[in-house]
Each structure stands twice: as structure tokens, then as C-alpha cells.
Design a protein around this motif. Structure first.
Motif, short mmCIF file in Angstrom:
data_model
loop_
_atom_site.label_atom_id
_atom_site.label_comp_id
_atom_site.label_asym_id
_atom_site.label_seq_id
_atom_site.Cartn_x
_atom_site.Cartn_y
_atom_site.Cartn_z
N ASN C 56 0.74 -1.35 -0.11
CA ASN C 56 0.08 -0.01 0.10
C ASN C 56 1.10 1.36 0.13
OD1 ASN C 56 -2.47 -1.11 -0.08
ND2 ASN C 56 -3.04 -1.15 1.87
N ILE C 57 2.10 1.17 0.74
CA ILE C 57 2.79 2.34 0.49
C ILE C 57 3.25 2.70 -0.54
CG2 ILE C 57 5.07 2.86 1.47
CD1 ILE C 57 4.61 1.91 4.23
N HIS C 60 -0.11 3.52 -3.06
CA HIS C 60 -0.70 4.48 -2.74
C HIS C 60 0.18 5.67 -2.08
CE1 HIS C 60 -4.34 2.19 -3.19
NE2 HIS C 60 -4.15 1.31 -2.26
N GLY C 61 0.92 5.39 -1.09
CA GLY C 61 1.82 6.51 -0.74
C GLY C 61 2.72 7.23 -1.75
N ARG C 90 2.87 10.63 0.02
CA ARG C 90 1.42 11.25 0.04
C ARG C 90 0.77 10.65 1.51
NH1 ARG C 90 -3.78 10.78 -1.66
NH2 ARG C 90 -3.54 8.34 -2.01
N VAL C 92 -2.56 10.49 3.97
CA VAL C 92 -3.94 10.58 3.83
C VAL C 92 -4.21 10.68 5.61
CG1 VAL C 92 -4.41 9.50 1.92
CG2 VAL C 92 -4.36 8.18 3.90
N ILE C 97 -8.03 5.29 6.47
CA ILE C 97 -7.57 3.98 6.11
C ILE C 97 -8.38 3.06 7.04
CG2 ILE C 97 -5.45 2.45 5.57
CD1 ILE C 97 -3.91 5.16 5.42
N GLY C 108 -9.37 -6.76 -5.78
CA GLY C 108 -8.67 -5.67 -5.02
C GLY C 108 -9.57 -5.11 -3.77
N GLY C 109 -8.97 -4.28 -3.12
CA GLY C 109 -9.49 -3.81 -1.73
C GLY C 109 -9.40 -4.61 -0.65
N LEU C 110 -8.57 -5.55 -0.50
CA LEU C 110 -8.52 -6.42 0.27
C LEU C 110 -7.27 -6.15 1.47
CD1 LEU C 110 -8.67 -10.01 -1.26
CD2 LEU C 110 -10.08 -8.96 0.65
N TYR C 113 -8.05 -4.88 5.10
CA TYR C 113 -8.73 -5.97 5.66
C TYR C 113 -7.95 -7.07 6.09
CZ TYR C 113 -12.42 -9.65 6.19
OH TYR C 113 -13.05 -10.71 6.57
N TYR C 124 -2.56 3.56 12.20
CA TYR C 124 -1.96 4.56 11.30
C TYR C 124 -1.90 5.79 12.09
CZ TYR C 124 -2.12 1.68 7.13
OH TYR C 124 -1.88 0.80 6.02
N1 LIG Z 1 0.23 3.88 2.80
C1 LIG Z 1 -1.03 4.50 2.46
N2 LIG Z 1 -0.87 5.83 1.85
C2 LIG Z 1 -1.89 6.14 1.54
N3 LIG Z 1 -3.13 5.70 1.56
C3 LIG Z 1 -3.26 4.43 1.65
C4 LIG Z 1 -2.18 3.76 2.32
N4 LIG Z 1 -2.44 2.37 2.57
C5 LIG Z 1 -3.97 2.28 2.33
N5 LIG Z 1 -4.24 3.62 1.82
C6 LIG Z 1 -5.54 3.91 1.47
O1 LIG Z 1 -6.72 3.03 1.75
C7 LIG Z 1 -7.43 2.16 0.86
C8 LIG Z 1 -7.60 0.87 1.12
O2 LIG Z 1 -6.57 0.16 0.95
P1 LIG Z 1 -6.79 -1.45 0.49
O3 LIG Z 1 -7.81 -2.09 1.61
O4 LIG Z 1 -5.12 -2.07 0.77
O5 LIG Z 1 -7.13 -1.70 -0.87
P2 LIG Z 1 -6.49 -1.07 -2.35
O6 LIG Z 1 -4.89 -1.07 -1.77
O7 LIG Z 1 -6.74 -2.48 -2.96
O8 LIG Z 1 -7.37 -0.01 -2.50
C9 LIG Z 1 -6.39 2.52 -0.33
O9 LIG Z 1 -7.45 2.45 -1.69
C10 LIG Z 1 -5.80 3.97 -0.40
O10 LIG Z 1 -6.92 4.97 -0.37
#
Ligand SMILES: Nc1ncnc2c1ncn2[C@@H]1O[C@H](COP(=O)(O)OP(=O)(O)O)[C@@H](O)[C@H]1O
Ligand SMILES: Nc1ncnc2c1ncn2[C@@H]1O[C@H](COP(=O)(O)OP(=O)(O)O)[C@@H](O)[C@H]1O
Lengths: 118, 153, 153, 118
Positions: C56-57, C60-61, C90, C92, C97, C108-110, C113, C124
Motif C-alpha cells: 500500500n505504501i 498509494h503512498g 502522500r 492521508v 484507512i 482488490g480492496g483487500l 482488511y 496508522y
Molecule cells: N500507505 C498508504 N498511503 C496512502 N493511502 C493508503 C495507504 N494505505 C492504504 N491507503 C488507502 O486505503 C485504501 C484501502 O486500501 P486496501 O484495503 O489495501 O485496498 P486497495 O489498496 O486495493 O485499494 C486505499 O485505496 C488507499 O486509499
């Protein structure tokens, strides 16, 4: 890493499981020291569960061999995997130790020969 | 992939001089070796070399004292894996650290010898500041090349 | 051992936001879990939680950008393993989260969870500076204690 | 991680070996996309050599299932070890996929039933 010791009459089997390094070799040494202090006639170190051994492990076994020789005991290694065997090769110790494929083979040859067998 | 591999890519591991971290470092080194494409035996050799070097830092560099810093840098190059180990302990002249011929009558004294058997380069250097620096190199044998380095006809 | 374990003991791993380092981090996390005395299934869970957090880092990060820093701190306590992940990407709001209920109709989206399924705490935090900080905690179940935390009679 | 694809008439077997994560799942995806683009009647993903899978691997398989359903194909998973199975349990996907103990079992039930068998 785990060390299990069992006495089956003729021999003391030290079974080692896991990785033998500077952190774990003192535990192997402890078992070897205990067995050789008790003057076990035969010590068999079962290395079949050992996937990794460094020089501290090798040094521990060399020490064990010396302790055992000190009182005329038998000291054998059994079940060396490829990775461990390679370290013994590198260290030129393959011929210094009595190495057997497994504990059964190491134990079998300890048994007194039958009258008609010699 | 090729583009990324063209420059060194690395990971840095900061541990302390406690023998129990050795298994953690070995696991990481093993994966880096695997990533580099080394075969399992070569991976084992790389792990052993790094482990012996770290054990020497703990025992000789830090005289067995726990909690002292060791920095391992693991880098992938197109032609090699390079591992640097930095300590901040007692330094000795780099060329005084030499492999000893194995002697079965004496336990110990195998560490540096095994390092040289396991990898292609073992270079101790004076560190910038206190302690020592060691560079361990394991070369990658690419297909089309013999083990002795001669290209195939 | 008891004396050493009474204080936190740790190892720090600095990687970059390249997915191939994930397997190296997992290997190190696995060994730390093993050192802590976690059973193999619990070790797998700890690895998965850290892996998902790092993925995720990266995604998304850092928006998939390579070469950006991630710092993982792996610590052993008498009652738990604690893993901190720090990025400089970045940020949030930490409580945005949240675990999403699995939905088989959408790949995705797991990640978040699964993290919650695998470990005891996923916290976080706003980092001191840019990026995010995450603390993952896996508790050790000691003998003489039930899984629900009640001491045995 | 390695991916091997073989076509044995009735089905395309995608054999995956190693750890499936954000780094390696694109390689699995590639094989699945190729097979489903070719409208393989049945795709069997052999996971018996997979010791680790994260959510990117799971997402790749969910995608594969959707591609396959898109043209009325069959999509099956085979040989999940305990670690991988646990991830499917957590993700509540155990009943979404057709999961078989091994490739043989997944392939067998594809064969047309014999006249007296139905
Ligand atoms: N390290 C991070 N930095 C920024 N946003 C994050 C980070 N980890 C998670 N997120 C946010 O949390 C949401 C959920 O993550 P996740 O459950 O892993 O599903 P996915 O990654 O498939 O979207 C992501 O879509 C993102 O918006
Ligand atoms: N990191 C180090 N710092 C200081 N001295 C070292 C270091 N590594 C090795 N040495 C020196 O090199 C010698 C040879 O090491 P080695 O071959 O591993 O055998 P041993 O450690 O059993 O003595 C050591 O005895 C020590 O004097």
C-alpha cells in the motif's frame, strides 16, 4: 533451533533441528558437554534436521570429538544435508569425523559383533 | 527490469551485535541472492560468508558486547551481489585479517577461511571513522559463460 | 535471555519502494516472528500484514514511483512483536484507512482488511514530517494463557 | 517465482511456483490474460508450488475468474497449501472459486461424462 537428547542404552543421540550459528551453537555445546562429561560410550549427533551450520557449529563439533577422544569414546555425525556437508568439505573435516548417512547406520555398527560374524 | 538492474539497487539493514539477529540477516541475504538469480548452493555460500563476517564483528570487533551497531548494505548489480558490513568497534589493520588453513586439531579459526571459500571477494578496509568496513562480492554467472569466466565459443 | 527480552530489541530495514524488496522484508519479518516464538501460521500472518502494508505504501503512498524510502523497524518485546513502517509519501488522514468488507465481484480492496485479520493492532498515525507511520502489533500467546487472554486457573 | 503454461487439449494449466506478491503477480496475470484472451475452455491454475500469496495475487485470480466467466469458460484453482488457503478464507473467496485438491482432480471432472455415467 531445538536440541533433543535420548539415551538408547548403547549410545546418546543428540538430535539437532534448525539453524546452527553463533546464537544457537551454545545449546548444542551444552548437550555435547553433558554427554561427554557423563562419559557416554558413544555420542551420535543427528544433523538431519539442520539446514544451516556456520563455523561456530563446526567448532562445537570439533570440541565434542576432542572431549570424546579424551576418554576413548565414540563420536559420530549422522544425516548431514548438502549444505552442512559442504561446510565440512570446505573446512577439510570430512575425513576427521565419522560421518554416517543416518542415525540407524551410525548406531548399527556400534552393536557388538555376533560370534559367527567376525 | 534491465533498466532497473543497470544501476545498483539496495536495501540497508541495521542490527545490533546480538547473535540472534544473525538469522534475520541471513534470511534477508538469502532472498537478495535469490533475487539476483544465484542458484541455491550459491545463495547458501553468500549467507555463510555474511554470517561469518558478522559473527567476527560481534566476537572480535565488539568483544562480545551486545547492543552495538552493525550496518549491512545489500546491493544488486547486473554482474554481482555486493554486501557491505560496517561496524564501529575495535579496528585492526585490514590486511591482518587473513584466512587460516583449517587445522582439525583446534576448534575455531575457520571464519575468514570460509568467507574466502564462499564468495569471490572479501575486502576489509579502514572505515571512515571508528570500526571497520568489509565488502563481500558474489559474482553472477550468466548463461553463456563458463565458471572460469571464459566466454563460450 | 529473559534479561535481554525485558527491553525491546530491534532491527531496522531501509528499503525503497520497489516491489521486489518485499520478499526480502518478508523473509526478515518471518525470522523475527520465529525468534519471538510465534507458530508457523502466526508467522505467516505477520508476514502478510507487513507485506500488505508495504504494498500500500508503494501503490498509494508513492503512487507506484520507484526508489522512494521506506523504513521498517522490527522490535521484539516480552509480550509482542511490533513492526513500524514509515514512508515519506502522500499522507492521508490516518482514520481514513479502514478495512473494507471483502467483495468477490471486485478484484482488490483487500489489503487493509487482511492486515486486520492477521495481526492484533494496525494503527496508522500522522508522521513527524511528511508521509505516514504505521504500527503493526502481533501479540505472543504464552503457555498458561488462553487465546482470550484469561489466565488459566 | 516461475510460471509455466501447458495446454493439454481440454484445458490450459498455469503452474505457478514460488511466492506471489506485488512483484511477481504481474507474471501470473500475463499468463491468465493470454489464456483467457485465447478463450481457453478451461483454465486451471496450479498453486501447489505456491507457499505465499498476498492480496495482489488474490486480485489477479479474481480478475481471471471474471475474464473467464465473460465468455462462459471454466476457471479452477488446484493444490492450495495451508498458507494460501488461509488467505482465501480470510478474503471470503473459498466458495467463490472452484477449488480442487490437485490438477488431476480439476482436470478429471472436465471430461465429458460417459453415456452410462449420467
Ligand atoms: N500507505 C498508504 N498511503 C496512502 N493511502 C493508503 C495507504 N494505505 C492504504 N491507503 C488507502 O486505503 C485504501 C484501502 O486500501 P486496501 O484495503 O489495501 O485496498 P486497495 O489498496 O486495493 O485499494 C486505499 O485505496 C488507499 O486509499
Ligand atoms: N571484524 C573484526 N574485527 C576485528 N578483528 C577481526 C574481525 N574479523 C576477524 N578479525 C581477526 O581475524 C582473526 C581470524 O578470524 P577467523 O578466521 O574468523 O577465526 P576466529 O574468529 O575463530 O579467530 C580473528 O581471530 C581476529 O583477530
Amino acid at each position: 533451533m531445538d536440541v533433543h537428547v535420548r539415551n538408547d542404552g548403547a549410545s546418546t543421540v543428540i538430535e539437532v533441528q534448525g539453524e546452527v550459528d553463533l546464537y544457537t551453537s551454545p545449546k548444542v555445546r551444552e548437550a555435547i558437554v553433558a554427554a561427554t562429561k557423563a562419559r557416554a560410550k558413544a555420542v551420535i549427533v543427528d544433523l538431519s534436521g539442520v539446514g544451516y551450520m556456520d563455523s561456530s557449529g563446526v567448532a562445537t563439533l570439533v570440541e565434542g570429538l576432542q572431549f570424546s577422544r579424551g576418554y576413548g569414546g565414540v563420536f559420530r555425525l549422522a544425516g548431514l544435508g548438502a549444505t552442512v556437508r559442504q561446510v565440512f568439505q570446505f573446512a577439510k573435516l570430512e575425513r576427521v569425523f565419522d560421518i554416517y548417512p543416518d542415525v540407524a547406520a551410525a548406531t548399527q555398527s556400534l552393536e557388538p559383533r555376533t560370534a559367527d560374524g567376525s | 527490469m534491465v533498466r532497473l538492474m543497470a544501476e545498483a539497487e539496495g536495501i540497508e539493514i541495521r542490527l545490533t551485535s546480538d547473535p540472534r539477529w544473525l538469522q534475520v540477516l541471513r534470511a534477508a541475504v538469502g532472498q537478495v541472492g535469490h533475487l539476483a538469480g544465484l542458484d541455491p548452493a550459491a545463495v547458501d555460500h553468500l549467507k555463510l560468508a555474511v554470517d561469518e563476517a558478522c559473527a567476527n564483528i560481534i566476537v572480535h570487533g565488539y568483544g562480545g558486547q551486545r547492543g552495538q551497531p552493525i550496518v549491512a548494505t545489500l546491493r544488486l548489480y547486473p554482474d554481482r551481489v555486493e554486501i557491505r558490513l560496517r561496524d564501529f568497534g575495535r579496528a585492526v589493520p585490514p590486511d591482518s585479517i587473513r584466512p587460516k588453513t583449517p587445522d582439525a586439531s583446534r576448534p575455531g579459526g575457520l571464519g575468514v577461511y570460509l568467507m574466502h571459500r564462499c564468495v569471490d571477494e572479501v575486502v576489509y578496509r579502514e572505515a571512515d571513522g571508528p570500526g571497520m568496513e568489509l565488502v563481500i562480492v558474489k559474482r553472477l554467472i550468466r548463461s553463456g559463460e563458463e565458471t572460469d569466466g571464459r566466454p563460450r565459443p
